[in-house]
Design a protein around this motif. Structure first.
Motif, PDB file in Angstrom:
ATOM      1  N   TRP A 108       0.826  -1.210   0.000  1.00 47.01           N
ATOM      2  CA  TRP A 108       0.000   0.000   0.000  1.00 47.01           C
ATOM      3  C   TRP A 108       0.862   1.263   0.000  1.00 47.01           C
ATOM      4  CZ3 TRP A 108      -3.084  -2.671   4.416  1.00 47.01           C
ATOM      5  CH2 TRP A 108      -3.963  -3.611   3.856  1.00 47.01           C
ATOM      6  N   ARG A 109       1.918   1.258   0.768  1.00 50.17           N
ATOM      7  CA  ARG A 109       2.818   2.425   0.760  1.00 50.17           C
ATOM      8  C   ARG A 109       3.424   2.638  -0.616  1.00 50.17           C
ATOM      9  NH1 ARG A 109       7.324   2.898   5.114  1.00 50.17           N
ATOM     10  NH2 ARG A 109       7.202   5.110   4.552  1.00 50.17           N
ATOM     11  N   ALA A 110       3.829   1.554  -1.250  1.00 49.64           N
ATOM     12  CA  ALA A 110       4.419   1.666  -2.589  1.00 49.64           C
ATOM     13  C   ALA A 110       3.418   2.220  -3.596  1.00 49.64           C
ATOM     14  CB  ALA A 110       4.928   0.300  -3.044  1.00 49.64           C
ATOM     15  N   ALA A 111       2.126   2.001  -3.330  1.00 50.30           N
ATOM     16  CA  ALA A 111       1.074   2.497  -4.218  1.00 50.30           C
ATOM     17  C   ALA A 111       0.666   3.933  -3.888  1.00 50.30           C
ATOM     18  CB  ALA A 111      -0.142   1.585  -4.139  1.00 50.30           C
ATOM     19  N   GLY A 112       1.312   4.539  -2.895  1.00 53.30           N
ATOM     20  CA  GLY A 112       1.026   5.923  -2.560  1.00 53.30           C
ATOM     21  C   GLY A 112       0.087   6.133  -1.393  1.00 53.30           C
ATOM     22  N   VAL A 113      -0.266   5.061  -0.710  1.00 52.34           N
ATOM     23  CA  VAL A 113      -1.135   5.166   0.457  1.00 52.34           C
ATOM     24  C   VAL A 113      -0.309   5.646   1.655  1.00 52.34           C
ATOM     25  CG1 VAL A 113      -2.584   3.850   2.067  1.00 52.34           C
ATOM     26  CG2 VAL A 113      -2.669   3.360  -0.385  1.00 52.34           C
ATOM     27  N   PHE A 114      -0.891   6.544   2.462  1.00 50.89           N
ATOM     28  CA  PHE A 114      -0.282   6.922   3.740  1.00 50.89           C
ATOM     29  C   PHE A 114      -0.521   5.777   4.714  1.00 50.89           C
ATOM     30  CE2 PHE A 114      -0.452   8.507   8.025  1.00 50.89           C
ATOM     31  CZ  PHE A 114       0.480   9.522   8.099  1.00 50.89           C
ATOM     32  N   VAL A 115       0.536   5.244   5.285  1.00 58.36           N
ATOM     33  CA  VAL A 115       0.433   4.122   6.224  1.00 58.36           C
ATOM     34  C   VAL A 115       0.968   4.565   7.585  1.00 58.36           C
ATOM     35  CG1 VAL A 115       1.210   1.780   6.770  1.00 58.36           C
ATOM     36  CG2 VAL A 115       0.598   2.376   4.417  1.00 58.36           C
TER      37      VAL A 115
END
Length: 223
Positions: A108-115
């Motif tokens: 998810w982080r790699a996809a631009g999601v804030f984690v």
């Protein structure tokens, strides 16, 4: 793609389920997980807190006074004599992580999601958490109750998290192993889902569906 913030709980979500951690903690001792849970329930009730951990991570008691009360309850309720003075070191010695969940966070982080990591934690345990394997590289931000004076499921905790993600409530999402915390997130306008252990994959599937736009956040599932 609409930007989202996924906030993960720590113990029981980033790590294996809490019940497994308690089982390991009690292995080789004279007390059982059920007895520890009962003692924590009694301590929470005595101090007017929602649970025994809230007594510690809200700062009502420091760790030694807290473990002293657990020792007292073990003697009073079960006739068990115990020395819990090394509680934190033993508790944090279990450094297993949920690799399936951690891999999902990385995707998810790699996809631009804030984690982010959103955890109720006593100040005395902050160093244990920040040194825990995988924590430093898995999150864009870490928000701990001991640093901000509020805790899940209080609304202020979620407002502070929104400020960290810089996203409106409806774009923030909590994965937690406690239903009360998930309910608090939903009341704050977030999405939320139970995760951890056998619920990990279903939580991942729901987040993936939400991000892909294939499914709205469903009533009764995430809001």
């Amino acid at each position: 793609m609409t930007r989202f913030a996924i906030w993960s709980d720590f113990r029981g979500v980033f790590t294996p389920p809490l019940a497994e951690g308690i089982q390991r903690f009690c292995a080789g001792t004279d007390y059982t997980p059920a007895q520890i849970v009962q003692c924590l329930r009694a301590i929470g009730e005595r101090h007017g807190c929602p649970d025994g951990m809230a007594v510690l991570d809200s700062g009502v008691l420091d760790e030694r006074r807290w473990t002293g009360e657990i020792e007292h309850e073990l003697r009073h309720q079960f006739g068990v004599s115990a020395d819990l003075s090394g509680f934190a070191e033993r508790w944090w010695s279990d450094q297993r992580i949920d690799h399936v969940w951690v891999a999902a966070l990385a995707r998810w982080r790699a996809a631009g999601v804030f984690v982010g990591l959103l955890s109720n934690l006593p100040a005395e345990w902050r160093g244990h958490l920040t040194a825990f394997p995988g924590v430093a590289g898995s999150f864009d931000d870490v928000l701990l109750s001991c640093d901000v004076g509020t805790r899940k499921p209080e609304a202020e905790m979620f407002r502070l998290a929104e400020a960290r993600s810089n996203l409106a409530p409806r774009f923030n999402f909590l994965a937690d192993d406690l239903s009360g915390n998930v309910a608090g997130a939903r009341q704050a306008g977030w999405g939320g889902v139970l995760s951890g252990g056998t619920a990990t994959q279903s939580a991942i599937d729901l987040v993936n569906s939400m991000m892909s736009g294939d499914a709205a956040i469903c009533e009764g599932v995430s809001r």
